[in-house]
Scaffold this active site. Structure first.
Site, PDB file in Angstrom:
ATOM      1  N   PRO A 127      47.623  43.049  36.383  1.00 45.70           N
ATOM      2  CA  PRO A 127      46.311  43.677  36.247  1.00 45.70           C
ATOM      3  C   PRO A 127      45.379  42.762  35.453  1.00 45.70           C
ATOM      4  O   PRO A 127      45.815  42.118  34.509  1.00 45.70           O
ATOM      5  CB  PRO A 127      46.601  44.959  35.473  1.00 45.70           C
ATOM      6  CG  PRO A 127      47.897  44.716  34.776  1.00 45.70           C
ATOM      7  CD  PRO A 127      48.668  43.771  35.643  1.00 45.70           C
ATOM      8  N   ASP A 128      44.106  42.682  35.845  1.00 52.30           N
ATOM      9  CA  ASP A 128      43.136  41.868  35.115  1.00 52.30           C
ATOM     10  C   ASP A 128      42.532  42.724  34.005  1.00 52.30           C
ATOM     11  O   ASP A 128      41.703  43.603  34.259  1.00 52.30           O
ATOM     12  CB  ASP A 128      42.047  41.344  36.060  1.00 52.30           C
ATOM     13  CG  ASP A 128      41.174  40.303  35.369  1.00 52.30           C
ATOM     14  OD1 ASP A 128      40.822  40.508  34.189  1.00 52.30           O
ATOM     15  OD2 ASP A 128      40.842  39.291  36.011  1.00 52.30           O
ATOM     16  N   ILE A 129      42.957  42.477  32.794  1.00 50.51           N
ATOM     17  CA  ILE A 129      42.543  43.307  31.647  1.00 50.51           C
ATOM     18  C   ILE A 129      41.042  43.193  31.440  1.00 50.51           C
ATOM     19  O   ILE A 129      40.317  44.195  31.315  1.00 50.51           O
ATOM     20  CB  ILE A 129      43.288  42.872  30.362  1.00 50.51           C
ATOM     21  CG1 ILE A 129      44.792  42.934  30.601  1.00 50.51           C
ATOM     22  CG2 ILE A 129      42.877  43.725  29.172  1.00 50.51           C
ATOM     23  CD1 ILE A 129      45.628  42.220  29.568  1.00 50.51           C
ATOM     24  N   ASP A 187      48.637  35.559  35.488  1.00 55.14           N
ATOM     25  CA  ASP A 187      47.972  36.109  36.676  1.00 55.14           C
ATOM     26  C   ASP A 187      48.990  36.767  37.608  1.00 55.14           C
ATOM     27  O   ASP A 187      48.658  37.667  38.362  1.00 55.14           O
ATOM     28  CB  ASP A 187      47.236  34.989  37.425  1.00 55.14           C
ATOM     29  CG  ASP A 187      46.036  34.493  36.632  1.00 55.14           C
ATOM     30  OD1 ASP A 187      45.370  35.327  35.986  1.00 55.14           O
ATOM     31  OD2 ASP A 187      45.771  33.266  36.640  1.00 55.14           O
ATOM     32  N   LYS A 222      33.345  38.929  37.167  1.00 58.57           N
ATOM     33  CA  LYS A 222      33.966  39.971  36.329  1.00 58.57           C
ATOM     34  C   LYS A 222      32.929  40.818  35.604  1.00 58.57           C
ATOM     35  O   LYS A 222      33.285  41.683  34.811  1.00 58.57           O
ATOM     36  CB  LYS A 222      34.922  39.333  35.315  1.00 58.57           C
ATOM     37  CG  LYS A 222      36.100  38.607  35.943  1.00 58.57           C
ATOM     38  CD  LYS A 222      37.219  38.372  34.932  1.00 58.57           C
ATOM     39  CE  LYS A 222      38.281  37.449  35.499  1.00 58.57           C
ATOM     40  NZ  LYS A 222      39.479  37.374  34.667  1.00 58.57           N
ATOM     41  N   ASN A 267      53.052  30.652  29.439  1.00 56.88           N
ATOM     42  CA  ASN A 267      52.159  29.490  29.484  1.00 56.88           C
ATOM     43  C   ASN A 267      52.049  28.869  28.093  1.00 56.88           C
ATOM     44  O   ASN A 267      52.684  29.322  27.153  1.00 56.88           O
ATOM     45  CB  ASN A 267      50.785  29.895  30.029  1.00 56.88           C
ATOM     46  CG  ASN A 267      50.158  30.977  29.189  1.00 56.88           C
ATOM     47  OD1 ASN A 267      49.862  30.785  28.026  1.00 56.88           O
ATOM     48  ND2 ASN A 267      49.984  32.157  29.791  1.00 56.88           N
ATOM     49  N   PHE A 326      37.102  34.479  28.266  1.00 57.97           N
ATOM     50  CA  PHE A 326      37.336  33.038  28.105  1.00 57.97           C
ATOM     51  C   PHE A 326      37.607  32.448  29.479  1.00 57.97           C
ATOM     52  O   PHE A 326      38.148  33.129  30.360  1.00 57.97           O
ATOM     53  CB  PHE A 326      38.560  32.778  27.213  1.00 57.97           C
ATOM     54  CG  PHE A 326      38.221  32.633  25.765  1.00 57.97           C
ATOM     55  CD1 PHE A 326      37.961  33.751  24.995  1.00 57.97           C
ATOM     56  CD2 PHE A 326      38.147  31.378  25.167  1.00 57.97           C
ATOM     57  CE1 PHE A 326      37.647  33.636  23.657  1.00 57.97           C
ATOM     58  CE2 PHE A 326      37.836  31.243  23.825  1.00 57.97           C
ATOM     59  CZ  PHE A 326      37.575  32.371  23.065  1.00 57.97           C
TER      60      PHE A 326
HETATM   61  N1  CTP Z   1      42.322  37.788  31.739  1.00 55.36           N
HETATM   62  C1  CTP Z   1      42.729  39.089  31.548  1.00 55.36           C
HETATM   63  N2  CTP Z   1      43.739  39.610  32.323  1.00 55.36           N
HETATM   64  C2  CTP Z   1      44.334  38.853  33.254  1.00 55.36           C
HETATM   65  C3  CTP Z   1      43.938  37.532  33.453  1.00 55.36           C
HETATM   66  C4  CTP Z   1      42.934  37.029  32.664  1.00 55.36           C
HETATM   67  O1  CTP Z   1      42.192  39.775  30.682  1.00 55.36           O
HETATM   68  N3  CTP Z   1      45.309  39.373  33.981  1.00 55.36           N
HETATM   69  C5  CTP Z   1      41.220  37.272  30.926  1.00 55.36           C
HETATM   70  C6  CTP Z   1      41.601  36.190  29.955  1.00 55.36           C
HETATM   71  O2  CTP Z   1      41.920  36.744  28.687  1.00 55.36           O
HETATM   72  C7  CTP Z   1      40.332  35.366  29.898  1.00 55.36           C
HETATM   73  C8  CTP Z   1      39.810  35.452  31.308  1.00 55.36           C
HETATM   74  O3  CTP Z   1      40.317  36.670  31.826  1.00 55.36           O
HETATM   75  O4  CTP Z   1      39.376  35.936  29.045  1.00 55.36           O
HETATM   76  C9  CTP Z   1      40.269  34.334  32.177  1.00 55.36           C
HETATM   77  O5  CTP Z   1      39.834  34.573  33.468  1.00 55.36           O
HETATM   78  P1  CTP Z   1      40.740  34.225  34.723  1.00 55.36           P
HETATM   79  O6  CTP Z   1      39.857  34.268  35.911  1.00 55.36           O
HETATM   80  O7  CTP Z   1      41.915  35.085  34.797  1.00 55.36           O
HETATM   81  O8  CTP Z   1      41.166  32.792  34.390  1.00 55.36           O
HETATM   82  P2  CTP Z   1      42.330  32.075  35.042  1.00 55.36           P
HETATM   83  O9  CTP Z   1      43.588  32.857  34.953  1.00 55.36           O
HETATM   84  O10 CTP Z   1      42.346  30.726  34.435  1.00 55.36           O
HETATM   85  O11 CTP Z   1      41.824  32.118  36.545  1.00 55.36           O
HETATM   86  P3  CTP Z   1      41.950  31.030  37.650  1.00 55.36           P
HETATM   87  O12 CTP Z   1      43.382  30.682  37.671  1.00 55.36           O
HETATM   88  O13 CTP Z   1      41.474  31.755  38.844  1.00 55.36           O
HETATM   89  O14 CTP Z   1      41.047  29.931  37.192  1.00 55.36           O
END
Ligand code: CTP
Length: 411
Positions: free
Chosen positions: A302-304, A276, A338, A207, A320
């Protein structure tokens, strides 16, 4: 810490006495070296009074040289800081010239050099100045700022010298010795930059994140005395001085590196633009374009952030939210979903947010919010760190808070 403070001829030199005071409050010995044009903006009498040492300005001053020669002065310094630094002094340092005492010291010192530029916005954005900035950064000279805002010449833009307290805090962390700060003794883990999700050996999904915001946050946390681990995706930025950087590529690598660093962390700030989704399988050989159309099967990464917030012993967790619409509404949804302590929401698009030097943000927490108008990412990061520190101590107990006033106004 011994600091040679170079003051050059810009209007921001009027802030120099305050800067000297801030450096001395932190325990520094400050030897001021002024250029001739600096004397047009601030008097050596005032500076001598606040620094407690005679001012040096002339390379050919026999008496001063006999007491401590310019070479000895260059050796004495733990840091050489030039604030304000004009476009002229930047150019002189780039050229390697030494026509005066200050630039001679810059050539003769082995100590880190830091510059806090201050000039009219057009002078700052001039290609020559930007080329000089790049050369200086490439040589390892630290550029602190400049800030964005109203200028002495009546214009608005990038070129203001950063506030003395921020310059002092940043400089104190350049030598590795931690200074005072809101986060002294605290560990902060920050993720930054994009991730790359491989498709085959030559292609990946990524991205537009540049990592600038996360790097500025890591730098601001260091400036407040924190021990900072910066888990970084692939970016083209210099490591913020004083941070431990762990370089990763994919979301899974970032997940593993962040969890490895998080155990004794007090604050976690997720500034990375983590993918994502990633391809289900990484094809071993380069994919050939055989068919008219092709599709990639993707699976969730995985969502960190969510995984850190869900830990039994979770640090103060800040996320963020980069949004193109309904910024506050979507960000508040993420804060709740979250289970975060705080979320920093900003608008992103072609001409805001990503890969720029400035940014604005709305910070949300349970029961409150705070808006920060557009400023440089460095200044915004300082404000965000101060706000996060304030909420961290409010929620996690103030008994460990260093005896400093938390400044949360955004001017
Ligand atoms: N984040 C993370 N791990 C992921 C995805 C996101 O840690 N796999 C963290 C990012 O660093 C940021 C926040 O989650 O702090 C963003 O949230 P997220 O819901 O993932 O945002 P988007 O990807 O923009 O979600 P959406 O497309 O649903 O708006």
């Amino acid at each position: 810490m011994n600091i040679v403070l170079g003051i050059t001829g810009g209007i921001a030199a009027y802030k120099a006495p305050d800067l000297v005071r801030r450096l001395r409050e932190r325990g520094a010995e400050v030897q001021i070296v002024m250029t001739n044009s600096a004397e047009e903006f601030v008097t050596s009498t005032a500076l001598q009074a606040v620094s407690g040492k005679p001012i040096r300005s002339n390379l050919w001053d026999k008496e001063a040289e006999a007491a401590m020669s310019h070479i000895e002065l260059a050796r004495w310094a733990d840091v050489v800081l030039i604030a304000p630094a004009t476009a002229e002094v930047m150019a002189r340092i780039v050229s390697g010239g030494a026509p005066d005492l200050l630039t001679t010291i810059c050539l003769a010192t082995e100590a880190p050099i830091a510059l806090a530029p201050a000039m009219n916005r057009v002078m700052w954005s001039n290609l020559a100045t930007q080329a000089n900035r790049e050369v200086l950064e490439h040589r390892g000279i630290h550029i602190i700022g400049p800030g964005i805002g109203s200028q002495a010449c009546g214009e608005e833009g990038a070129g203001r010298m950063l506030e003395p307290d921020l310059i002092a805090a940043t400089v104190f962390n350049l030598t590795g010795g931690k200074g005072q700060g809101l986060l002294e003794g605290k560990k902060v883990v920050v993720t930054a930059g994009p991730t790359r999700e491989p498709i085959d050996p030559v292609r990946y999904i990524t991205n537009r994140s540049s990592g600038k915001m996360g790097y500025a946050i890591a730098g601001a946390a260091v400036a407040q005395g924190a021990d900072v681990v910066l888990v970084s995706g692939p970016v083209n930025l210099r490591e913020p001085p004083g941070t431990e950087v762990v370089n990763v590529e994919s979301a899974e690598e970032m997940y593993a590196a962040t969890h490895a660093a998080i155990e004794d962390a007090d604050i976690f700030i997720a500034a990375a633009a983590v993918a994502d989704y990633r391809p289900v399988a990484v094809v071993k050989q380069k994919i050939k374009k055989n068919d008219e159309a092709m599709s990639l099967e993707l699976t969730r990464c995985p969502d960190i952030l969510a995984s850190i917030a869900a830990l039994d012993v979770a640090p103060f967790t800040v996320g963020f939210a980069a949004e193109t619409e309904n910024v506050v509404e979507y960000a508040r949804g993420k804060l709740e979903k979250k289970n975060l302590d705080m979320i920093i929401a900003n608008r992103v698009g072609r001409d805001c947010g990503f890969d720029r030097d400035d940014n604005s943000a709305i910070v949300l927490w349970d029961g409150g919010e705070r808006e920060f108008p557009t400023s440089s990412k460095v200044e915004l990061a300082r404000n965000l760190i101060e706000l996060a520190a304030e909420h961290f101590y409010a929620e996690r107990g103030s008994e460990t808070q260093p005896g400093l006033t938390v400044i949360t106004n955004n001017d």
